[in-house]
Design an enzyme around this catalytic site. Structure first.
Site, short mmCIF file in Angstrom:
data_model
loop_
_atom_site.label_atom_id
_atom_site.label_comp_id
_atom_site.label_asym_id
_atom_site.label_seq_id
_atom_site.Cartn_x
_atom_site.Cartn_y
_atom_site.Cartn_z
N LYS A 292 52.03 -34.91 42.99
CA LYS A 292 51.16 -35.81 42.23
C LYS A 292 51.36 -35.62 40.72
O LYS A 292 52.12 -34.76 40.30
CB LYS A 292 49.70 -35.57 42.61
CG LYS A 292 49.42 -35.65 44.11
CD LYS A 292 49.68 -37.03 44.66
CE LYS A 292 49.13 -37.27 46.05
NZ LYS A 292 49.59 -36.36 47.09
C1 LIG Z 1 46.55 -41.03 49.34
C2 LIG Z 1 46.33 -39.58 49.62
N1 LIG Z 1 45.12 -39.15 49.97
C3 LIG Z 1 44.87 -37.85 50.22
C4 LIG Z 1 45.86 -36.90 50.15
C5 LIG Z 1 45.55 -35.47 50.46
O1 LIG Z 1 45.71 -34.67 49.33
P1 LIG Z 1 46.09 -33.10 49.45
O2 LIG Z 1 47.50 -33.00 49.86
O3 LIG Z 1 45.83 -32.56 48.06
O4 LIG Z 1 45.15 -32.52 50.45
C6 LIG Z 1 47.15 -37.29 49.80
C7 LIG Z 1 48.23 -36.30 49.72
O5 LIG Z 1 49.38 -36.55 49.85
C8 LIG Z 1 47.40 -38.67 49.53
O6 LIG Z 1 48.63 -39.09 49.20
#
Ligand SMILES: Cc1ncc(COP(=O)(O)O)c(C=O)c1O
Length: 422
Positions: free
Chosen positions: A195
């Site tokens: 990200k």
């Molecule tokens: C759209 C979206 N929501 C939620 C998440 C979950 O985030 P995390 O990997 O920090 O748990 C991601 C991670 O790739 C994502 O792309």
């Protein structure tokens, strides 16, 4: 074998300043539960224009906290998009709620408010308690339309902005930040290394609701409260002074805390967010120009930009007419990888995952936009360090990979093969 460096589809950026900042934390008293976490929360809230930011251990934890704070439970339902990472839907399942998938607009990859409206109309028992749009790839979904539908139905809006920190959109001639707007109750971010802000793992929820912010903090730390005690007899000593060791667990919470190491890395990276977004937007513009020059109409097209949005470009997704080019997506991806260019598919529609086929069967007829999108989507490399030459190389490799020649196998069957296999 190509002699150039490999270009992944996404890449973290960690500078010497970031490293020094983390080293200082390692030498300090606080590895976790120290001052860096509230400092990061304050900066994030400022940057988003929201009253509260509650940082936590991941984007997934942030989504889970959002469901807990809203009190969602078994018997409730949420509407979300199938074009996301599985975490977006999973958060509802963690609290026992049902997931209902809305269709998407194939030209943007974003949840389609018309499909949401149809699902809400069918919900005569009013079980749908929240709508979770995703600002897919970094482009804001139509939050004003979704918010209007949700409020008419008595549902919350939790927008998943894991791709979209720094994105803006317009409504009635006014510009709004994702995360600091009147069209959502809770906004969720991820700070996973792919990200914009890379903390290793990390997440946050931002909100303007004081009470929801308090509940987010409570559930982040085991449901433990250090004021507003229920067992007042236990909280106070016989002489009426507060017992200094006393705390109470009034809810079943989790350890979803962020460490000071992660928060410090986030604080250091937040300072560069503006530059990173600007560079991502320049890269997108170069892609758009080169793609328009290189490909005949509709062979390869970038996702459509909605009017008035300022995209955050976490991903750069193009739609490729693989069948018209006579080559499969797998061949194209393998060919590009062999020549040093990483690509990815965002996302396998979540409603097609075996788990969701079992627990949330979805009529394929209702998901035609998702199907049309999924069969064509390809994410090209997108991160601030890409040079103009890199972008040109990606577009050239895509063009070459799409122009593979059919060759006859020993059995006489025609298969697509790379004409430049070395
Ligand atoms: C759209 C979206 N929501 C939620 C998440 C979950 O985030 P995390 O990997 O920090 O748990 C991601 C991670 O790739 C994502 O792309």
């Amino acid at each position: 074998m190509h002699g150039e460096s490999f270009l992944p589809y996404g890449k973290q950026n960690v500078t010497e300043d970031d490293i020094q900042a983390v080293i200082e934390v390692l030498k300090s008293e606080w590895l976790t539960q120290g001052p860096a976490v509230p400092e990061f929360e304050e900066s994030l809230a400022d940057c988003q224009g929201s009253l509260h930011a509650v940082a936590c251990s991941s984007g997934t934890a942030a989504l889970h906290l959002a469901m807990l704070a809203l009190g969602l439970k078994e018997g409730d339902a949420v509407v979300t998009t199938p074009n996301s990472f599985v975490a977006t839907a999973n958060c509802a399942r963690y609290v026992g709620a049902k997931v209902i998938f809305a269709d998407i607009n194939p030209s943007t990859g974003l949840i389609d408010p018309k499909s949401v409206a149809r699902l809400l109309e069918k919900d005569t028992e009013r079980n749908i308690k929240a709508i979770i749009p995703v600002h897919f790839a970094g482009q804001p979904a139509d939050l004003p339309a979704i918010h209007a539908l949700a409020k008419r139905h008595g549902a919350w809006v939790v927008d998943d902005a894991c791709h979209a920190i720094g994105a803006t959109y317009e409504s009635n001639g006014q510009s709004y930040h994702v995360g600091g707007n009147p069209h959502s109750d809770l906004t969720v971010f991820s700070f996973h290394p792919v990200k914009h802000i890379a903390m290793g793992e990390g997440g946050a929820v931002v909100t303007d609701h004081d009470e929801l912010a308090e509940r987010l903090r409570l559930f982040r730390n085991h449901g433990i409260d250090r004021c507003d005690f229920i067992n007042t007899d236990m909280a106070l000593s016989p002489d009426g002074i507060p017992n200094p060791w006393y705390y109470e667990m009034g809810e079943l919470g989790f350890n979803f805390r962020l460490t000071d190491l992660q928060a410090t890395l986030g604080l250091s990276q937040l300072k560069r967010l503006g530059n990173s977004l600007q560079r991502r937007r320049e890269i997108a513009e170069t892609y758009r120009r080169l793609i328009a020059q290189k490909f005949i109409q509709d062979e390869v097209i970038p996702l459509t930009l909605r009017p008035g949005v300022n995209h955050a470009y976490h991903l750069y997704v193009v739609r490729v007419d693989f069948s018209r080019c006579g080559v499969s997506r797998a061949v194209v991806m393998n060919r590009m990888r062999a020549n040093g260019v990483g690509t990815q598919v965002h996302y396998i529609p979540v409603h097609l995952q075996p788990y969701y086929r079992r627990v949330s069967p979805t009529d394929p007829w209702d998901m035609q936009g998702t199907e049309a999108y999924y069969s064509t989507a390809l994410s090209l490399p997108m991160y601030p360090e890409l040079t103009e030459a890199d972008i040109e190389r990606v577009v050239n490799e895509l063009s070459q990979a799409l122009r593979v020649q059919p060759v006859e196998t020993a059995s006489g069957e025609k298969v697509k093969e790379d004409k430049q296999v070395s």
